[in-house]
Design an enzyme around this catalytic site. Structure first.
Site, mmCIF file in Angstrom:
data_model
loop_
_atom_site.group_PDB
_atom_site.id
_atom_site.type_symbol
_atom_site.label_atom_id
_atom_site.label_comp_id
_atom_site.label_asym_id
_atom_site.label_seq_id
_atom_site.Cartn_x
_atom_site.Cartn_y
_atom_site.Cartn_z
ATOM 1 N N GLU A 1 0.810 -1.219 0.000
ATOM 2 C CA GLU A 1 0.000 0.000 0.000
ATOM 3 C C GLU A 1 0.840 1.264 0.000
ATOM 4 O OE1 GLU A 1 -0.642 -2.680 1.783
ATOM 5 O OE2 GLU A 1 -2.788 -3.120 1.736
ATOM 6 N N HIS B 1 -10.777 -5.426 10.448
ATOM 7 C CA HIS B 1 -11.572 -5.319 9.226
ATOM 8 C C HIS B 1 -12.863 -4.558 9.520
ATOM 9 C CE1 HIS B 1 -8.834 -8.596 8.168
ATOM 10 N NE2 HIS B 1 -9.147 -8.423 6.912
HETATM 11 C C1 TPP Z 1 -1.064 -4.616 4.661
HETATM 12 C C2 TPP Z 1 -2.166 -5.505 4.210
HETATM 13 N N1 TPP Z 1 -2.820 -5.227 3.071
HETATM 14 C C3 TPP Z 1 -3.844 -6.008 2.644
HETATM 15 C C4 TPP Z 1 -4.227 -7.095 3.359
HETATM 16 C C5 TPP Z 1 -5.415 -7.948 2.897
HETATM 17 N N2 TPP Z 1 -4.943 -9.299 2.643
HETATM 18 C C6 TPP Z 1 -5.089 -10.280 3.570
HETATM 19 S S1 TPP Z 1 -4.280 -11.688 3.124
HETATM 20 C C7 TPP Z 1 -3.838 -11.018 1.635
HETATM 21 C C8 TPP Z 1 -3.026 -11.812 0.678
HETATM 22 C C9 TPP Z 1 -1.796 -12.315 1.340
HETATM 23 O O1 TPP Z 1 -1.082 -13.083 0.451
HETATM 24 P P1 TPP Z 1 0.146 -13.934 0.941
HETATM 25 O O2 TPP Z 1 1.087 -13.076 1.698
HETATM 26 O O3 TPP Z 1 0.692 -14.605 -0.259
HETATM 27 O O4 TPP Z 1 -0.443 -14.980 1.971
HETATM 28 P P2 TPP Z 1 -1.510 -16.149 1.684
HETATM 29 O O5 TPP Z 1 -2.830 -15.608 2.105
HETATM 30 O O6 TPP Z 1 -1.426 -16.507 0.252
HETATM 31 O O7 TPP Z 1 -1.065 -17.275 2.560
HETATM 32 C C10 TPP Z 1 -4.277 -9.702 1.526
HETATM 33 C C11 TPP Z 1 -4.032 -8.833 0.340
HETATM 34 C C12 TPP Z 1 -3.527 -7.338 4.554
HETATM 35 N N3 TPP Z 1 -3.839 -8.374 5.336
HETATM 36 N N4 TPP Z 1 -2.499 -6.548 4.949
#
Ligand code: TPP
Ligand code: TPP
Ligand code: MG
Ligand code: MG
Lengths: 328, 323, 328, 323
Positions: free
Chosen positions: C64, C131
């Site tokens: 972000e 959230h």
């Molecule tokens: C700073 C931030 N931005 C957006 C989110 C929303 N969000 C939650 S999980 C996720 C994807 C995370 O992907 P990854 O790090 O690959 O972990 P995975 O869920 O695939 O295990 C997002 C965008 C967040 N948790 N934190």
């Protein structure tokens, strides 16, 4: 035993660090340039760096988000990190580690996060929009943090001792224009100023000023000025912004019937709004005049002397408001 | 193949992996039936990572597991009861109903640190724990996890850099499951292997098969041994696949079905069970019994959690601050 | 020509994006998961993604701070990025790019930064502490930003059109509990709701509620309830928080003599404090009762149904305050 | 040695480097004499980087120079008058007295973007400009700078990653001057070369001698050419040394004197001048004249800036918002 020896505001902070690091091996200092022979952009940590060395006074890379985050982890393990952000302005870089992790952890699962962030704030010294900020309102709005802002050398020491001993994350705003310009009595020893207790900086009966940080001194100057005109001003130095000692405020306003809120931060949705709103609600029946607020203008803090001076609240501005409100 | 795992450890791992899968499946089923509260996550496909890494830790070590690491919480001693009660917002849940699903599952008595949503906030927190161990000269290490998505975040890099320059006993397992929510890895980054990000900070790096529990276990154990010897942090990239949607509401229509079926072949739980059968440590009968035990345990947990009382709103403002 | 066709709050937002991207090739959408066949965590950008494709609806990595920073640069080059942060809670991750760079640039050197951040905020849907946040106060305190918070489908569309056309950084808080639960008339076409103009959502003569976002609806419910008891409540939907239409507020309070401020965000140093402070100062002579504030409790937002319900302001809480204030 | 630089370009570079040094020295002297306002920065030692990189840009390209990049502002057409007036908080300064020293020196008519203190905020901003060029299919590039200290910051990594995955025409010159304020590089990071951070994101990387203006120019020009061809972002690590304190108030006692004297030998400005004398493009006389011209120009700027009026506080609240 010179209980009344005078120290600068800066030396009072440095002394608190020395005292507390001497008392408690779990206390350590971290931040940009705090260590080595340098001892910090303002030299606040120079004495502890000289005395305790790099194991306990740690230079950090310019990564505020990570090193405040690391302080979260250290604190959960029982250490008590005292973090310096080089200027309060840079605290925004560490925002998530503060407002999302540190502030919420005890409430959610009981982990205690006893750190202090020392944030050199405030302006008046021609430092421009990014080295003059007073961002306390962001943190006062955030549940789970404590926020303090000492105005005197005695409280600079006493509140830092209290903040370090507190089992919660405490943001400690130090007013850098006071660093070397303000000198005052500072008790020896290790007695803390309790968090959450305001101080009556001057007693008076006609009107109450509620303020904190550097504007305590501007308020006292204004109070002195209008005092010569027969207006008796009570000045409350809040010291703690979260929790806030509203009892002291309300008792004073009950007595004076008038209130002026003053701070260096810009006005809109500043901490002054909270104070004014509390007074307006809880002291409604006591008020003989509207609650007024003075703060910085709602603009980025300008650099050039005529602009910065116009931006800032002055004793003259305060005196003018006092006169108006008393003759309401 | 690991030399450090004796037969009983191997069987333990089989138990934790199966328990993780069974609990995960049960949660998915409950939520689909409308018996859940809010959203929740599945770690299906991540069991070798979460169990393997968690199993490599000593009791004194600290772990900061994430939203796909149900197995790590279990291995570290968080009971299915307390986890499920938490997911249902019950008073007996880890957070007393204050935090959701796997968020906030912290318990210092188990050396588990809870996470917040803001990724990857657990990384510097785990680093701070590791720095505390250094500070006190304790031979402990800290383990945390991050996704492929998280590996793009600035905080991931800040943490690795700080860990390296402090030479801190930190282990980061990157769970590269090909997706961050709906975004495939090639839309997130222009590199093939996340492990190159270790080198950018002078951190030891390694790639492992994230569906092979022993590969994960061995890599983490070795990293921990190095860290305890004062040789600093490690990053382990475990390649795997997220087998369900990002969260319960997400059908993951954006994932090619072929990718899922390809990875289904490599299911970490059955793969390990089959291996132990091959090795003769399990028979079809003992395996069936183990699976049944897990089912019983999960069913008991569901019963407990569903019956457990919701928290009383009267206490809602207590505990914002530590005394 | 169905000028009164009804849309959900969510579809109204989606329609504004469609309209504005159709009108202006400089408008683009960026954020986590906004593009492709997916179209956003809440599907708000699904229609523009389908219609305009990846050149204009860009998926971003989970960074972000960088992608809002990149929006700063795009905006300086004359584009008009509309950024989705997946939840308002994650806006803190982009803090520096917003409060330090975007907010100050025009004042300092004249660079105009016309972006919009769409921030899905607010709770009530069992999403837990990360959230469900309502972080608008941080931004209302920051000079150089504009902040809006639509309460109706019509304003969801109209304010988004206005925000995109505005030459400044605008943080647009959309109330996600209203996404699919609220339906209302939405004008066709591309008429914007002016930023800085409040709306009288209900006329009344005994007391004024000043509110915005989802609590507009709770306030209307409470107004209806006490209306049956003979209390006539005026409800002001602020719509814009910065700049704020204080004239409309003060006119109403001058008429009613009583004011209750309501918002979903937690109370301490929230936007409600600013509103209450303004009323207390400027409408001092008009007030027949103290200005009261209702907001979330000063705690992290809890997850479990009984806790979240107790955390949030309810129509019942509002009605109780209305009764008390009217009989002051 | 560059083939793209003709004689007149080489002389131009000599002029810009000398002007930069002369203005820098003059500012330091004024501030020491108490004729300054607030603090200020010196870029002494960085002239080959700031001038070389700036000189490689086309007029339509966008630059976002930082606090050591006085030369880049000058090359791009910001006059010493307006720069000095800004440093003195004058109405005619670039920011009209609103921002301090080199902060905020933005001028869209010159395609210069101003910076804020929060490092490295100019990186994503420059990236955004580059993405705008892509969006509009314009053959323009964006250039920005970052310090060794900034290369640890998360935003540095987020920006490089995003630039790579977008394949954006961005050039980042890392001015590795061995220190971030008082902190030497080995206390900041555990790597030898910052350029390895390019590989962590799939960005093209190169190391150059930051005291050799042609090396910098060539590397940046080549990166720009690649970027215009659609070959994406580049990172150039220019190794140099900060020859004075972090800012005017800082005596830099923490820097070993030997390090400074070693680097003094490689002074980028005199080195270039000597080279042109060797090449016969300058004679001792024409060089002296060039240096005198620079002195005159700077003196005139000082006179202008010191005489220029301070801003009127009456306008203080205008311009917070764009109309
Ligand atoms: C700073 C931030 N931005 C957006 C989110 C929303 N969000 C939650 S999980 C996720 C994807 C995370 O992907 P990854 O790090 O690959 O972990 P995975 O869920 O695939 O295990 C997002 C965008 C967040 N948790 N934190
Ligand atoms: C986020 C942030 N934290 C702290 C500072 C204070 N600060 C200003 S310059 C500086 C050092 C920067 O070092 P480097 O990036 O190497 O650039 P250099 O000054 O050496 O050219 C620091 C710590 C800052 N500007 N931004
Ligand atoms: Mg992933
Ligand atoms: Mg440097």
């Amino acid at each position: 035993m010179t209980d009344v020896r005078e120290l600068t505001y800066l030396d009072a902070i440095a002394e608190a660090l020395l005292v507390e690091m001497g008392r408690d091996p779990d206390v350590l200092v971290m931040g940009n340039d705090v260590g080595g022979s340098f001892g910090g952009a303002f030299k606040v940590t120079k004495r502890v760096s000289d005395e305790f060395g790099p194991h306990r006074v740690k230079n950090m890379p310019m990564t505020e988000l990570a090193f405040v985050g690391a302080a979260n982890g250290m604190a959960l393990m029982g250490l008590r990190p005292v973090i310096e952000v080089q200027f309060a302005d840079f605290i925004s870089t560490a925002f998530d580690s503060i407002v999302q992790y540190a502030a919420t952890t005890h409430y959610r699962w009981g982990g205690s996060v006893p750190w202090v962030i020392r944030a050199p704030s405030d302006g008046g010294i021609r430092s421009g929009p990014f080295h003059s900020q007073n961002p306390e309102a962001w943190f006062v709005h955030t549940p789970g943090l404590k926020v303090v802002a000492p105005a005197t050398p005695a409280d600079a020491k006493g509140l830092l001792l209290a903040a370090i001993r507190d089992n919660n994350p405490v943001v400690y705003f130090e007013a850098k224009p006071l660093y070397r310009s303000l000198r005052g009595p500072v008790p020896e020893g290790d007695e803390a100023t309790p968090i959450g207790v305001a101080r009556i900086a001057r007693e008076g009966s006609d009107i109450t000023i509620i303020t904190y940080g550097s504007t305590v001194h501007d308020s006292l100057r204004a109070a002195h000025e209008v005092g010569n005109e027969g207006i008796s001003v009570e000045v409350i130095d809040l010291r703690s912004l979260k929790p806030m000692d509203t009892d002291t405020v309300l008792e004073s306003v009950a007595k004076t019937g008038r209130a002026l809120v003053v701070h260096a931060a810009n006005r809109m949705a500043g901490v002054g709004a909270e104070i004014a709103a509390i007074i307006a609600e809880k002291a409604f029946a006591d008020l003989d005049a509207p609650v007024r607020r003075l703060g910085g203008l709602d603009i980025p803090i300008p650099f050039s002397p005529p602009l910065e001076d116009a931006y800032r609240v002055s004793p003259g501005d305060i005196a003018a408001q006092l006169r108006e409100l008393v003759s309401w | 193949m690991s030399h450090s795992l004796d037969s009983s450890a191997k069987l333990n791992i089989a138990y934790w992996m199966r328990l993780t899968r069974t609990l995960d499946d049960a949660i998915m089923a409950m939520w689909k039936q409308g018996r859940g509260v809010g959203g929740t996550f599945s770690g299906k496909g991540h069991e070798a990572i979460s169990v393997g890494a968690g199993f490599a830790m000593g009791t004194d070590d600290v772990v900061a597991p994430m939203h796909r690491d149900l197995g790590c919480y279990l291995v570290r001693g968080l009971s299915p009861d307390r986890i499920l009660a938490n997911q249902l917002g019950k008073a007996e849940g880890v957070t007393g109903g204050r935090d959701a699903n796997l968020h906030g599952l912290g318990d210092l008595s188990l050396n588990i640190l809870g996470f917040v949503s803001h990724l990857p906030q657990s990384m510097p927190v785990a680093l701070g724990a590791a720095m505390a161990f250094q500070y006190r000269e304790e031979p402990r290490v800290a383990l945390t996890f991050a996704g492929d998505g998280s590996s793009n975040a600035g905080l991931f890099h800040e943490t690795l850099n700080l860990a390296a320059v402090q030479n801190a006993p930190l282990i980061v397992v990157v769970e590269n499951n090909q997706y961050a929510y709906s975004t495939p890895i090639h839309e997130q980054m222009a590199i093939d292997d996340i492990v190159v990000r270790a080198a950018a900070h002078g951190v030891a790096g390694e790639i492992v098969d994230g569906n092979d529990v022993v590969a994960v276990y061995d890599a983490v154990l070795e990293a921990a041994t190095r860290a305890r010897r004062g040789e600093g942090p490690s990053l382990i990239e475990a390649k795997t696949m997220r087998m369900l949607g990002h969260a319960i509401h997400d059908g993951a229509e954006y994932v090619p079905r072929s990718l899922l079926s390809e990875w289904k072949e490599r299911d970490p739980v059955t793969r390990w069970e089959e291996r132990l059968v091959e090795e003769g440590l399990l028979t079809p009968e003992t395996l069936a019994r183990l699976q049944e035990e897990c089912r019983d345990e999960v069913e008991a947990a569901i019963e407990y959690a569903e019956r457990a009382p919701l928290p009383d709103a009267a206490g809602i403002t207590t505990g914002v601050y530590a005394p």
